[in-house]
Design a protein around this motif. Structure first.
Motif, short mmCIF file in Angstrom:
data_model
loop_
_atom_site.label_atom_id
_atom_site.label_comp_id
_atom_site.label_asym_id
_atom_site.label_seq_id
_atom_site.Cartn_x
_atom_site.Cartn_y
_atom_site.Cartn_z
N ASP A 86 5.21 -1.70 -5.35
CA ASP A 86 4.33 -2.85 -5.61
C ASP A 86 5.03 -4.02 -6.29
OD1 ASP A 86 4.75 -1.70 -8.07
OD2 ASP A 86 2.63 -1.43 -8.58
N ALA A 103 9.68 -0.54 -4.38
CA ALA A 103 9.88 0.40 -5.49
C ALA A 103 11.33 0.27 -5.93
CB ALA A 103 9.58 1.82 -5.04
N LYS A 139 0.80 -1.22 0.00
CA LYS A 139 0.00 0.00 0.00
C LYS A 139 0.84 1.27 0.00
CE LYS A 139 -3.59 -2.36 2.69
NZ LYS A 139 -4.39 -2.35 3.95
N GLN A 140 2.16 1.14 -0.07
CA GLN A 140 3.03 2.31 0.05
C GLN A 140 3.44 2.83 -1.33
OE1 GLN A 140 3.30 3.44 3.05
NE2 GLN A 140 2.40 1.61 4.00
N HIS A 141 3.89 4.08 -1.36
CA HIS A 141 4.42 4.67 -2.57
C HIS A 141 5.51 5.66 -2.20
CE1 HIS A 141 1.30 7.60 -1.36
NE2 HIS A 141 2.16 8.49 -1.81
N ARG A 151 5.64 6.84 -7.40
CA ARG A 151 5.93 5.47 -7.79
C ARG A 151 5.46 4.52 -6.70
NH1 ARG A 151 11.85 4.23 -9.98
NH2 ARG A 151 11.05 5.87 -11.35
N ARG A 152 4.61 3.60 -7.07
CA ARG A 152 4.11 2.64 -6.08
C ARG A 152 5.18 1.61 -5.72
NH1 ARG A 152 -1.25 -0.29 -7.54
NH2 ARG A 152 -0.84 -1.05 -5.42
#
Length: 247
Positions: A206, A221, A190-192, A203-204
């Motif tokens: 993911d 990332a 859930k972070q970016h 930028r995610r």
């Protein structure tokens, strides 16, 4: 864990094939050696533990060549389960001094670097049977505690490449691709991160991978050396709690 992620496995192989290890294995071990209990000057010398002089030399080279941009972590796990051993004790025994070494619940060992301990002919002792341990070494990015820029990532990748060249024997290097990325990773997807130099770019984090250190699933990332070198002054803003990994 794929070969692209197996920086830790690389050093496990290095330990297995190292001439230092061969020399350690050639030394006699009596059947009556007793494991250490609390802090006592006795214990088991396990060939899985490289001689202190070898680790001192290796860690010192990494620190010198990388100019503080790369750390090398040492992890001791069960050779059977590949998991940390909660009751593990590791100590340094020299001709004059004895020191019990601190470790984390995850199995990471803190090894002091001291020429005096080399001169004292220090060796590692454990409270486990010979053959029950596996020791892994990991290159880990060491990024600034303050503002982080793409140039810091480029410098870290260049530093680990040079460290790899000096630490890993030439006959093992072809089996492991050169490191080209730093990944900033979180335990959830859930972070970016934000890359700012004029118009911010989000930028995610993911990209899924298992951490080669903890073996836990991470979401990352990615920043490669070409991107980081081309825009060194761009500032990276990111949430707290990230882990930096080489790839």
């Amino acid at each position: 864990m794929t070969i692209r992620h197996a920086i830790g496995s690389l050093f496990a192989v290095f330990c297995t094939l190292s001439p230092w290890l061969a020399a350690q294995e050639s030394q006699p071990h009596g059947d009556g050696e007793a494991p250490i209990q609390s802090i006592q000057v006795n214990g088991v010398r396990d060939p899985a533990m490289l001689p202190y002089e070898a680790i001192y030399s290796m860690l010192s080279k990494v620190a010198q060549v990388s100019d503080g941009k790369v750390d090398m972590a040492i992890k001791v796990v069960s050779a059977k389960t590949m998991q940390p051993m909660p009751d593990l004790e590791v100590a340094l025994q020299g001709d004059k001094d004895f020191e019990k070494l601190p470790s984390t619940p995850d199995g990471f060992l803190t090894v002091p670097l001291s020429q005096a301990r080399v001169d004292d002919k220090a060796v590692f002792l454990t409270n486990k049977k010979k053959g029950s341990l596996k020791v892994e070494f990991f290159f880990v990015p060491r990024l600034p505690a303050g503002p982080l820029r793409l140039g810091d990532i480029a410098d870290s990748i260049a530093a680990v490449r040079q460290s790899r060249k000096l630490v890993v024997p030439w006959y093992l290097r072809p089996f492991f691709p050169s490191i080209s990325e730093v990944r900033l990773c979180y335990p959830d997807g859930k972070q970016h991160v934000t890359i700012a130099d004029g118009t911010p770019v989000v930028r995610r984090a993911d990209i899924e991978q298992k951490s080669y250190i903890t073996r836990e699933q991470m979401f990352c990332a990615s920043f490669n050396i070409a991107e980081a070198s081309a825009a060194r002054d761009k500032l990276i803003t990111l949430p707290q709690g990230f882990s930096a990994l080489f790839h």
